[in-house]
Scaffold this motif. Structure first.
Motif, mmCIF file in Angstrom:
data_model
loop_
_atom_site.group_PDB
_atom_site.id
_atom_site.type_symbol
_atom_site.label_atom_id
_atom_site.label_comp_id
_atom_site.label_asym_id
_atom_site.label_seq_id
_atom_site.Cartn_x
_atom_site.Cartn_y
_atom_site.Cartn_z
ATOM 1 N N LEU A 1 -6.708 5.170 36.424
ATOM 2 C CA LEU A 1 -7.188 3.496 36.867
ATOM 3 C C LEU A 1 -7.905 4.460 37.786
ATOM 4 C CD1 LEU A 1 -6.701 0.868 38.696
ATOM 5 C CD2 LEU A 1 -6.415 0.290 35.758
ATOM 6 N N ASN B 1 -9.129 2.339 41.227
ATOM 7 C CA ASN B 1 -9.536 1.135 42.023
ATOM 8 C C ASN B 1 -10.659 0.766 43.386
ATOM 9 O OD1 ASN B 1 -9.193 -1.759 43.834
ATOM 10 N ND2 ASN B 1 -8.707 -3.085 41.229
ATOM 11 N N SER C 1 -11.586 -2.049 39.076
ATOM 12 C CA SER C 1 -11.158 -0.890 38.621
ATOM 13 C C SER C 1 -12.302 -0.074 38.120
ATOM 14 C CB SER C 1 -10.112 -1.167 38.076
ATOM 15 O OG SER C 1 -9.041 -2.028 38.671
ATOM 16 N N ILE D 1 -11.968 2.483 34.516
ATOM 17 C CA ILE D 1 -10.883 3.030 33.982
ATOM 18 C C ILE D 1 -11.168 3.967 32.094
ATOM 19 C CG2 ILE D 1 -9.686 2.934 31.957
ATOM 20 C CD1 ILE D 1 -9.294 -0.184 32.599
ATOM 21 N N TYR E 1 -4.314 -11.953 34.637
ATOM 22 C CA TYR E 1 -4.918 -9.755 33.500
ATOM 23 C C TYR E 1 -3.939 -10.019 32.935
ATOM 24 C CZ TYR E 1 -9.699 -8.027 35.208
ATOM 25 O OH TYR E 1 -11.040 -8.603 34.847
ATOM 26 N N TYR F 1 -5.214 -2.291 30.665
ATOM 27 C CA TYR F 1 -5.407 -3.951 31.388
ATOM 28 C C TYR F 1 -3.755 -3.684 32.121
ATOM 29 C CZ TYR F 1 -9.543 -5.470 29.241
ATOM 30 O OH TYR F 1 -10.215 -6.241 29.096
ATOM 31 N N HIS G 1 -4.373 -1.989 35.343
ATOM 32 C CA HIS G 1 -6.079 -2.946 36.366
ATOM 33 C C HIS G 1 -4.930 -4.375 36.807
ATOM 34 C CE1 HIS G 1 -9.266 -5.235 37.748
ATOM 35 N NE2 HIS G 1 -9.152 -6.102 36.687
#
Lengths: 188, 188
Positions: free
Chosen positions: A38, A40, A50, A52, A90, B90, B93
Protein backbone atom coordinates in the motif's frame (compact mmCIF):
# COMPACT_ATOMS: atom_id res chain seq x y z
CA UNK A 1 -32.08 -25.31 -23.35
CA UNK A 2 -29.73 -23.29 -21.23
CA UNK A 3 -26.71 -25.09 -19.88
CA UNK A 4 -26.14 -24.78 -16.16
CA UNK A 5 -22.79 -23.57 -14.94
CA UNK A 6 -21.62 -26.25 -12.56
CA UNK A 7 -19.53 -25.21 -9.62
CA UNK A 8 -19.37 -26.62 -6.14
CA UNK A 9 -19.83 -23.70 -3.80
CA UNK A 10 -19.93 -24.11 -0.06
CA UNK A 11 -20.43 -21.03 2.13
CA UNK A 12 -19.97 -19.01 -1.08
CA UNK A 13 -16.48 -20.46 -1.53
CA UNK A 14 -15.77 -22.31 -4.78
CA UNK A 15 -14.30 -25.42 -3.20
CA UNK A 16 -13.38 -26.97 -6.56
CA UNK A 17 -11.16 -23.96 -7.25
CA UNK A 18 -9.88 -24.07 -3.66
CA UNK A 19 -8.67 -27.65 -4.11
CA UNK A 20 -7.30 -26.81 -7.57
CA UNK A 21 -5.34 -23.97 -5.94
CA UNK A 22 -3.98 -26.34 -3.31
CA UNK A 23 -2.96 -28.85 -6.02
CA UNK A 24 -1.30 -26.10 -8.05
CA UNK A 25 0.71 -24.98 -5.00
CA UNK A 26 1.77 -28.56 -4.30
CA UNK A 27 3.15 -28.69 -7.86
CA UNK A 28 4.67 -25.18 -7.88
CA UNK A 29 5.29 -24.02 -4.29
CA UNK A 30 6.21 -20.44 -5.22
CA UNK A 31 2.61 -19.83 -6.33
CA UNK A 32 1.93 -19.49 -2.58
CA UNK A 33 4.21 -16.44 -2.23
CA UNK A 34 2.16 -13.28 -1.82
CA UNK A 35 3.27 -9.70 -1.35
CA UNK A 36 0.66 -7.13 -0.30
CA UNK A 37 1.35 -3.44 -0.73
CA UNK A 38 0.00 0.00 0.00
CA UNK A 39 0.82 3.66 -0.28
CA UNK A 40 -0.24 6.19 2.34
CA UNK A 41 -0.30 9.98 2.36
CA UNK A 42 -0.72 12.18 5.40
CA UNK A 43 -3.52 14.74 4.89
CA UNK A 44 -3.71 16.79 8.10
CA UNK A 45 -3.67 16.12 11.85
CA UNK A 46 -4.93 12.61 12.55
CA UNK A 47 -6.19 12.15 8.98
CA UNK A 48 -4.26 10.09 6.44
CA UNK A 49 -5.19 8.06 3.38
CA UNK A 50 -4.04 4.68 2.09
CA UNK A 51 -4.29 3.57 -1.52
CA UNK A 52 -4.34 -0.17 -2.07
CA UNK A 53 -4.11 -1.60 -5.54
CA UNK A 54 -1.61 -4.13 -6.77
CA UNK A 55 -0.25 -7.20 -5.07
CA UNK A 56 2.01 -10.02 -6.10
CA UNK A 57 0.57 -13.51 -5.85
CA UNK A 58 -0.05 -16.75 -7.77
CA UNK A 59 3.19 -16.08 -9.63
CA UNK A 60 2.38 -12.63 -11.02
CA UNK A 61 1.60 -9.01 -10.28
CA UNK A 62 -2.13 -8.39 -9.97
CA UNK A 63 -3.75 -5.03 -10.48
CA UNK A 64 -7.26 -3.93 -9.54
CA UNK A 65 -9.14 -1.78 -12.04
CA UNK A 66 -9.69 0.87 -9.40
CA UNK A 67 -7.60 1.23 -6.26
CA UNK A 68 -9.20 0.89 -2.84
CA UNK A 69 -8.89 4.09 -0.82
CA UNK A 70 -9.01 3.95 2.99
CA UNK A 71 -8.96 6.95 5.28
CA UNK A 72 -7.94 6.82 8.92
CA UNK A 73 -8.84 9.59 11.33
CA UNK A 74 -9.15 10.04 15.09
CA UNK A 75 -12.26 10.79 17.15
CA UNK A 76 -12.68 14.23 18.80
CA UNK A 77 -11.36 13.09 22.21
CA UNK A 78 -8.18 12.08 20.39
CA UNK A 79 -8.07 15.46 18.63
CA UNK A 80 -9.23 14.28 15.22
CA UNK A 81 -12.10 15.04 12.88
CA UNK A 82 -13.77 11.61 13.27
CA UNK A 83 -14.22 11.25 9.50
CA UNK A 84 -13.09 7.59 9.48
CA UNK A 85 -12.22 4.75 11.89
CA UNK A 86 -8.93 5.18 13.68
CA UNK A 87 -5.92 2.88 13.18
CA UNK A 88 -6.56 0.70 16.22
CA UNK A 89 -10.16 0.18 15.08
CA UNK A 90 -8.84 -0.84 11.64
CA UNK A 91 -6.56 -3.32 13.38
CA UNK A 92 -9.56 -4.93 15.07
CA UNK A 93 -11.44 -5.02 11.75
CA UNK A 94 -8.46 -6.71 10.07
CA UNK A 95 -8.36 -9.27 12.87
CA UNK A 96 -12.08 -10.10 13.04
CA UNK A 97 -12.50 -10.12 9.25
CA UNK A 98 -9.55 -12.49 8.86
CA UNK A 99 -10.64 -14.89 11.59
CA UNK A 100 -14.11 -14.95 10.01
CA UNK A 101 -12.84 -15.60 6.47
CA UNK A 102 -10.49 -18.28 7.73
CA UNK A 103 -13.39 -20.00 9.49
CA UNK A 104 -15.56 -19.79 6.35
CA UNK A 105 -12.88 -21.15 3.97
CA UNK A 106 -11.72 -23.98 6.20
CA UNK A 107 -15.30 -24.99 7.05
CA UNK A 108 -16.02 -25.01 3.29
CA UNK A 109 -12.99 -27.25 2.66
CA UNK A 110 -14.32 -29.64 5.32
CA UNK A 111 -17.79 -29.59 3.79
CA UNK A 112 -19.39 -27.82 6.76
CA UNK A 113 -22.19 -25.43 5.81
CA UNK A 114 -22.41 -22.25 7.86
CA UNK A 115 -25.63 -20.29 8.14
CA UNK A 116 -24.65 -17.25 10.17
CA UNK A 117 -21.47 -15.89 11.68
CA UNK A 118 -21.60 -12.78 13.82
CA UNK A 119 -18.82 -11.38 15.92
CA UNK A 120 -18.28 -8.78 18.59
CA UNK A 121 -14.83 -7.63 19.54
CA UNK A 122 -13.37 -5.32 22.15
CA UNK A 123 -9.80 -4.26 22.83
CA UNK A 124 -8.27 -2.27 25.67
CA UNK A 125 -5.63 0.42 25.35
CA UNK A 126 -4.14 2.59 28.08
CA UNK A 127 -3.13 5.92 26.53
CA UNK A 128 -0.34 6.38 29.08
CA UNK A 129 1.66 4.30 26.59
CA UNK A 130 0.97 6.28 23.42
CA UNK A 131 1.43 9.60 25.23
CA UNK A 132 4.78 8.48 26.62
CA UNK A 133 3.60 9.15 30.22
CA UNK A 134 4.60 5.76 31.63
CA UNK A 135 7.21 3.51 30.02
CA UNK A 136 5.81 0.58 31.99
CA UNK A 137 2.58 0.80 29.99
CA UNK A 138 2.65 -0.69 26.52
CA UNK A 139 1.60 1.50 23.57
CA UNK A 140 -0.62 -1.10 21.98
CA UNK A 141 -3.58 -3.26 22.90
CA UNK A 142 -3.35 -4.90 26.29
CA UNK A 143 -5.87 -7.51 25.28
CA UNK A 144 -8.46 -8.20 22.58
CA UNK A 145 -11.57 -10.30 23.11
CA UNK A 146 -13.59 -11.79 20.25
CA UNK A 147 -16.97 -13.44 20.68
CA UNK A 148 -18.47 -15.51 17.88
CA UNK A 149 -22.08 -16.44 17.31
CA UNK A 150 -22.14 -19.27 14.81
CA UNK A 151 -25.09 -21.07 13.25
CA UNK A 152 -23.92 -24.09 11.30
CA UNK A 153 -24.98 -27.55 10.21
CA UNK A 154 -23.10 -29.28 13.00
CA UNK A 155 -24.20 -30.70 16.35
CA UNK A 156 -23.95 -28.17 19.19
CA UNK A 157 -21.03 -30.02 20.77
CA UNK A 158 -18.94 -29.46 17.62
CA UNK A 159 -19.42 -25.68 17.60
CA UNK A 160 -16.40 -25.10 19.85
CA UNK A 161 -14.19 -27.02 17.46
CA UNK A 162 -15.62 -25.11 14.50
CA UNK A 163 -14.98 -21.83 16.34
CA UNK A 164 -11.29 -22.75 16.64
CA UNK A 165 -10.81 -23.01 12.85
CA UNK A 166 -10.63 -19.23 12.43
CA UNK A 167 -7.87 -18.54 14.97
CA UNK A 168 -6.01 -21.66 13.86
CA UNK A 169 -5.61 -20.60 10.23
CA UNK A 170 -6.02 -16.80 10.21
CA UNK A 171 -2.96 -14.87 8.93
CA UNK A 172 -3.96 -11.72 10.86
CA UNK A 173 -4.61 -13.67 14.07
CA UNK A 174 -1.17 -15.24 13.71
CA UNK A 175 0.44 -11.87 12.91
CA UNK A 176 -1.13 -10.10 15.88
CA UNK A 177 -0.78 -12.84 18.50
CA UNK A 178 2.76 -13.95 17.61
CA UNK A 179 4.16 -10.65 16.36
CA UNK A 180 5.72 -9.63 13.05
CA UNK A 181 9.08 -8.09 12.31
CA UNK A 182 8.37 -4.60 10.93
CA UNK A 183 11.21 -2.68 9.36
CA UNK A 184 10.79 1.12 9.15
CA UNK A 185 13.22 3.09 7.02
CA UNK A 186 13.62 6.57 5.67
CA UNK A 187 13.33 6.76 1.89
CA UNK A 188 15.61 9.56 0.73
CA UNK B 1 -14.47 43.74 15.19
CA UNK B 2 -14.50 39.98 15.01
CA UNK B 3 -12.64 38.16 17.69
CA UNK B 4 -10.19 35.59 16.47
CA UNK B 5 -10.47 32.06 17.80
CA UNK B 6 -7.06 31.39 19.22
CA UNK B 7 -5.76 27.84 19.03
CA UNK B 8 -2.25 26.62 18.60
CA UNK B 9 -2.30 24.06 15.83
CA UNK B 10 0.80 22.28 14.65
CA UNK B 11 0.53 19.75 11.82
CA UNK B 12 -3.24 20.13 12.19
CA UNK B 13 -3.03 18.92 15.81
CA UNK B 14 -4.40 21.22 18.50
CA UNK B 15 -1.36 21.11 20.76
CA UNK B 16 -3.01 23.19 23.48
CA UNK B 17 -5.72 20.52 23.76
CA UNK B 18 -3.05 17.81 23.54
CA UNK B 19 -1.23 19.21 26.57
CA UNK B 20 -4.56 19.77 28.37
CA UNK B 21 -5.34 16.08 27.74
CA UNK B 22 -1.97 15.06 29.15
CA UNK B 23 -2.54 17.23 32.24
CA UNK B 24 -6.03 15.80 32.73
CA UNK B 25 -4.65 12.24 32.57
CA UNK B 26 -1.95 13.12 35.09
CA UNK B 27 -4.72 14.25 37.46
CA UNK B 28 -7.13 11.39 36.71
CA UNK B 29 -5.23 8.40 35.29
CA UNK B 30 -8.33 6.37 34.37
CA UNK B 31 -9.15 8.98 31.67
CA UNK B 32 -6.44 7.17 29.65
CA UNK B 33 -8.38 3.88 29.60
CA UNK B 34 -9.88 3.24 26.17
CA UNK B 35 -11.91 0.33 24.88
CA UNK B 36 -12.47 0.06 21.13
CA UNK B 37 -15.24 -2.15 19.78
CA UNK B 38 -16.73 -3.55 16.62
CA UNK B 39 -19.37 -5.91 15.34
CA UNK B 40 -18.89 -8.02 12.25
CA UNK B 41 -21.28 -10.05 10.13
CA UNK B 42 -20.34 -12.62 7.54
CA UNK B 43 -22.06 -11.94 4.19
CA UNK B 44 -20.90 -14.69 1.80
CA UNK B 45 -17.63 -16.40 0.87
CA UNK B 46 -14.72 -14.06 1.60
CA UNK B 47 -16.99 -11.06 2.13
CA UNK B 48 -17.82 -9.80 5.61
CA UNK B 49 -18.76 -6.43 7.09
CA UNK B 50 -17.71 -4.64 10.27
CA UNK B 51 -19.71 -1.91 11.94
CA UNK B 52 -17.74 0.45 14.14
CA UNK B 53 -19.48 2.97 16.30
CA UNK B 54 -19.07 3.41 20.02
CA UNK B 55 -15.96 3.27 22.15
CA UNK B 56 -15.17 3.93 25.77
CA UNK B 57 -12.62 6.61 26.48
CA UNK B 58 -11.94 9.79 28.44
CA UNK B 59 -14.12 8.37 31.22
CA UNK B 60 -17.29 7.78 29.21
CA UNK B 61 -18.96 5.91 26.38
CA UNK B 62 -18.73 7.79 23.10
CA UNK B 63 -21.10 7.30 20.20
CA UNK B 64 -20.70 8.43 16.61
CA UNK B 65 -23.78 9.83 14.88
CA UNK B 66 -23.41 7.30 12.07
CA UNK B 67 -21.45 4.05 12.37
CA UNK B 68 -18.47 3.40 10.13
CA UNK B 69 -19.01 0.37 7.91
CA UNK B 70 -16.01 -1.56 6.57
CA UNK B 71 -16.19 -4.46 4.16
CA UNK B 72 -13.45 -7.02 3.74
CA UNK B 73 -13.29 -9.28 0.69
CA UNK B 74 -10.69 -11.37 -1.11
CA UNK B 75 -9.26 -10.90 -4.61
CA UNK B 76 -10.16 -13.40 -7.37
CA UNK B 77 -6.99 -15.49 -6.95
CA UNK B 78 -8.07 -15.97 -3.34
CA UNK B 79 -11.58 -16.93 -4.48
CA UNK B 80 -13.31 -13.67 -3.51
CA UNK B 81 -15.26 -10.97 -5.30
CA UNK B 82 -12.57 -8.27 -4.85
CA UNK B 83 -15.16 -5.73 -3.67
CA UNK B 84 -12.96 -4.47 -0.81
CA UNK B 85 -9.41 -4.79 0.56
CA UNK B 86 -8.68 -8.12 2.20
CA UNK B 87 -7.92 -8.52 5.92
CA UNK B 88 -4.12 -8.59 5.56
CA UNK B 89 -4.28 -5.39 3.51
CA UNK B 90 -6.39 -3.81 6.28
CA UNK B 91 -3.72 -4.87 8.75
CA UNK B 92 -1.09 -3.01 6.76
CA UNK B 93 -3.35 0.06 6.54
CA UNK B 94 -3.87 0.00 10.32
CA UNK B 95 -0.11 -0.21 10.81
CA UNK B 96 0.95 2.51 8.38
CA UNK B 97 -1.88 4.87 9.39
CA UNK B 98 -0.97 4.48 13.06
CA UNK B 99 2.75 4.98 12.59
CA UNK B 100 1.96 8.10 10.54
CA UNK B 101 -0.46 9.57 13.10
CA UNK B 102 1.97 8.83 15.92
CA UNK B 103 4.72 10.65 14.04
CA UNK B 104 2.44 13.64 13.37
CA UNK B 105 1.20 13.98 16.98
CA UNK B 106 4.59 13.53 18.62
CA UNK B 107 6.26 15.91 16.16
CA UNK B 108 3.50 18.44 16.95
CA UNK B 109 4.14 18.05 20.69
CA UNK B 110 7.84 18.75 20.06
CA UNK B 111 7.01 21.79 17.92
CA UNK B 112 8.29 20.23 14.70
CA UNK B 113 6.36 21.24 11.61
CA UNK B 114 5.91 18.55 8.97
CA UNK B 115 5.20 19.38 5.35
CA UNK B 116 4.71 16.00 3.73
CA UNK B 117 4.64 12.40 4.87
CA UNK B 118 4.29 9.64 2.31
CA UNK B 119 4.71 5.96 2.94
CA UNK B 120 5.02 2.75 0.99
CA UNK B 121 4.62 -0.61 2.65
CA UNK B 122 4.98 -4.21 1.58
CA UNK B 123 4.43 -7.44 3.50
CA UNK B 124 5.14 -11.04 2.58
CA UNK B 125 2.90 -14.02 3.24
CA UNK B 126 3.42 -17.64 2.24
CA UNK B 127 0.00 -19.24 1.73
CA UNK B 128 1.34 -22.66 2.70
CA UNK B 129 0.56 -21.45 6.22
CA UNK B 130 -3.05 -20.35 5.73
CA UNK B 131 -3.84 -23.43 3.65
CA UNK B 132 -2.42 -25.73 6.30
CA UNK B 133 -0.01 -27.30 3.78
CA UNK B 134 3.13 -26.88 5.90
CA UNK B 135 3.06 -26.46 9.67
CA UNK B 136 6.59 -25.05 9.52
CA UNK B 137 5.28 -22.01 7.64
CA UNK B 138 3.59 -19.36 9.73
CA UNK B 139 0.06 -18.28 8.77
CA UNK B 140 0.78 -14.57 9.06
CA UNK B 141 3.16 -12.00 7.64
CA UNK B 142 6.77 -13.13 7.53
CA UNK B 143 7.95 -9.54 7.40
CA UNK B 144 6.62 -6.03 6.74
CA UNK B 145 8.70 -3.20 5.34
CA UNK B 146 7.68 0.47 5.62
CA UNK B 147 9.44 3.29 3.79
CA UNK B 148 8.80 6.88 4.77
CA UNK B 149 9.33 10.01 2.72
CA UNK B 150 9.26 12.96 5.10
CA UNK B 151 9.54 16.67 4.40
CA UNK B 152 9.84 18.63 7.63
CA UNK B 153 11.36 21.76 9.10
CA UNK B 154 14.39 19.96 10.50
CA UNK B 155 17.97 19.61 9.26
CA UNK B 156 18.49 16.54 7.06
CA UNK B 157 20.55 14.82 9.74
CA UNK B 158 17.57 14.91 12.14
CA UNK B 159 15.18 13.17 9.71
CA UNK B 160 16.20 9.69 10.90
CA UNK B 161 15.37 10.62 14.48
CA UNK B 162 12.04 12.12 13.37
CA UNK B 163 11.28 8.92 11.42
CA UNK B 164 11.69 6.89 14.63
CA UNK B 165 8.93 8.81 16.45
CA UNK B 166 6.18 6.88 14.68
CA UNK B 167 7.35 3.34 15.51
CA UNK B 168 8.30 4.44 19.01
CA UNK B 169 4.83 5.59 20.01
CA UNK B 170 2.42 3.81 17.64
CA UNK B 171 -0.11 1.50 19.36
CA UNK B 172 -0.55 -0.61 16.21
CA UNK B 173 3.21 -0.90 15.64
CA UNK B 174 3.58 -2.05 19.24
CA UNK B 175 0.63 -4.47 18.92
CA UNK B 176 1.94 -6.05 15.72
CA UNK B 177 5.63 -6.22 16.57
CA UNK B 178 5.26 -7.39 20.17
CA UNK B 179 2.06 -9.37 19.86
CA UNK B 180 -1.27 -9.12 21.65
CA UNK B 181 -3.19 -11.69 23.63
CA UNK B 182 -6.39 -12.37 21.66
CA UNK B 183 -9.11 -14.39 23.33
CA UNK B 184 -11.65 -16.06 21.01
CA UNK B 185 -14.79 -17.53 22.54
CA UNK B 186 -18.09 -18.92 21.40
CA UNK B 187 -21.06 -16.79 22.41
CA UNK B 188 -24.00 -19.10 23.07
Amino acid sequence: MQEMAVSTKMNGVDVDRLFETIDAIKQVPRLADFRFRLQNRWINGGLNRSTINNYYGAGKDNQREEPFVLDADEPPVLLGGDSAPNPVEYLMHALVACVTTSLIYHAAAKGIKLQEVETRAEGEIDLHGFLGLDDGVRRGYKHIQIKFRIKADVPDEELEELCRLGPTYSPVFDSITRGVNVDVALDR
